[in-house]
Design an enzyme around this catalytic site. Structure first.
Site, PDB file in Angstrom:
ATOM      1  CB  THR A  20     -73.453 -24.649  59.894  1.00 52.17           C
ATOM      2  OG1 THR A  20     -74.775 -24.841  59.485  1.00 52.17           O
ATOM      3  CG2 THR A  20     -72.835 -25.854  60.823  1.00 52.17           C
ATOM      4  CB  SER A  66     -77.587 -18.995  54.914  1.00 49.51           C
ATOM      5  OG  SER A  66     -77.545 -20.146  54.487  1.00 49.51           O
ATOM      6  CB  THR A  99     -73.990 -24.843  53.424  1.00 50.33           C
ATOM      7  OG1 THR A  99     -74.745 -25.457  54.426  1.00 50.33           O
ATOM      8  CG2 THR A  99     -72.519 -24.915  54.054  1.00 50.33           C
ATOM      9  CG  ASP A 100     -79.141 -24.547  54.371  1.00 50.93           C
ATOM     10  OD1 ASP A 100     -78.512 -25.544  53.913  1.00 50.93           O
ATOM     11  OD2 ASP A 100     -79.975 -24.595  55.263  1.00 50.93           O
TER      12      ASP A 100
HETATM   13  N1  ASP Z   1     -78.668 -24.309  57.672  1.00 45.64           N
HETATM   14  C1  ASP Z   1     -77.257 -23.920  57.974  1.00 45.64           C
HETATM   15  C2  ASP Z   1     -77.299 -22.424  57.190  1.00 45.64           C
HETATM   16  O1  ASP Z   1     -77.323 -22.312  55.938  1.00 45.64           O
HETATM   17  C3  ASP Z   1     -76.536 -24.769  57.333  1.00 45.64           C
HETATM   18  C4  ASP Z   1     -75.046 -24.564  57.171  1.00 45.64           C
HETATM   19  O2  ASP Z   1     -74.723 -23.370  57.230  1.00 45.64           O
HETATM   20  O3  ASP Z   1     -74.523 -25.533  56.868  1.00 45.64           O
HETATM   21  O4  ASP Z   1     -77.082 -21.335  57.851  1.00 45.64           O
END
Ligand code: ASP
Length: 327
Positions: A20, A66, A99-100
């Site tokens: 993200t 991610s 974050t995932d």
């Molecule tokens: N789906 C995103 C990722 O993990 C979520 C994020 O980065 O907050 O790449």
């Protein structure tokens, strides 16, 4: 810049993997309808003021959401980190990441890297296109940690909090401060370009450097995670065992059971797990609880993963099956 000044600079290598933090949405007010992994890491650093005496270098290792993280990217990151950290001019490495699965990548790197120089993963909950993105401050804070004397090992920086790779867990779907270190508490905080340490830096990884020896296209052993829950049945485990019995390539070699409470399992899962063990599958219990650890009891038939979450227990089991000594 004089040569002397240039050589006294501390270098921080910033590796981009997507997420993200590198995401873009069509409207600046949209914090959820974006596409992750759109903005190059070099662009994320544009306009970022490095701490005094620190120079930044950007390198794109991957560009993914991610949720789609793969072992091959972990391997590429581990190799690049090991190579960069061996350079005396490099103070540390920052990795921008979604974050995932951030906690899984952090734990993998913690498990395989030998250097005790800092490797700092960071992220964002809002895309780069947001009205008020959180990525730039997180990257700045991560660079501060990577360049700071005294920081070491693999850590995660988000919303001004520094977490260890072993303890960190994503605990919120939307808030900017989306991570927690649970019982362990954080290592510390980044405030106005200074690291305030309240906990302990992690010990350096186990010094495997195994990632250097593994082939680039190493197919990792298949390790699945299955939940024990009310009304659970062993059918999925039996289906995996049937596939294994047929000698299918890529068949299951390890199984992490996301157990209730202090490592307890529904009796149907427990019986199927015993069949899996008898068939030669490595089975481990990890607690579903977000805090605490499994306290082993005499006579436990299935080993437990202590304080590791199911996703981190999976990483640990994969490494064990690859022949790495346990942490
Ligand atoms: N789906 C995103 C990722 O993990 C979520 C994020 O980065 O907050 O790449």
């Amino acid at each position: 810049m004089s040569e002397q000044l240039a050589s006294s600079r501390r270098r921080v290598l910033v590796l981009g993997t997507g997420g993200t933090i590198a995401g873009r949405a069509a409207a600046s007010g949209d914090n959820i309808g974006y596409v992750a992994g759109q903005v190059a890491v070099a662009e994320l650093l544009a306009g970022l003021e490095a701490p005094a005496g620190v120079s930044l270098e950007a390198e794109q290792v991957a560009q993914v959401d991610s949720k789609d993280m793969e072992f091959s990217i972990w391997l590429a990151l581990a190799r690049r980190c090991a190579q960069a950290l061996a350079d005396p001019a490099v103070a540390g490495v920052v990795i921008t990441h979604g974050t995932d699965t951030l906690e899984e990548t952090a734990f993998f790197l913690h498990s395989v890297l030998a250097s005790d120089k800092p490797v700092v993963l960071t992220c964002a909950m809002r895309p780069a296109s947001a009205l008020s993105p959180d990525g730039p401050q997180n990257v700045r804070d991560a660079v501060v940690v990577a360049a700071s004397h005294g920081s070491r090992g693999v850590s995660v920086v988000c919303a001004g909090v520094v977490h260890t790779a072993a303890d960190v867990q994503k605990v919120h779907t939307y808030r900017l401060d989306a991570f927690s270190s649970g019982d362990g508490g954080p290592i510390g905080f980044v405030e106005e370009g200074q690291v305030r340490v309240t906990g302990k830096w992690p010990e350096a990884g186990r010094g495997l450097d195994a990632a250097q020896q593994w082939p680039h296209d190493l197919d990792p052993p298949r390790v699945e995670i299955l939940f024990s829950h009310a009304g659970a049945r062993g059918a999925l485990i039996d289906a995996l065992l049937a596939e294994r019995a047929q000698g299918a390539s890529g068949a299951i070699r390890g199984l992490v059971l996301a157990a209730t409470g202090n490592g307890t399992l529904h009796h149907e899962i427990e019986q199927a797990a015993a069949r899996a063990q008898a068939a030669g599958v490595a089975v481990v219990r990890a607690t579903r609880c977000s805090q605490g650890r499994i306290l082993a009891k005499p006579g436990d038939a299935i080993p437990d993963a202590g304080a590791l979450s199911p996703v981190k227990a999976r990483v640990a089991l994969m490494l064990e099956l690859l022949g790495a000594p346990s942490l």
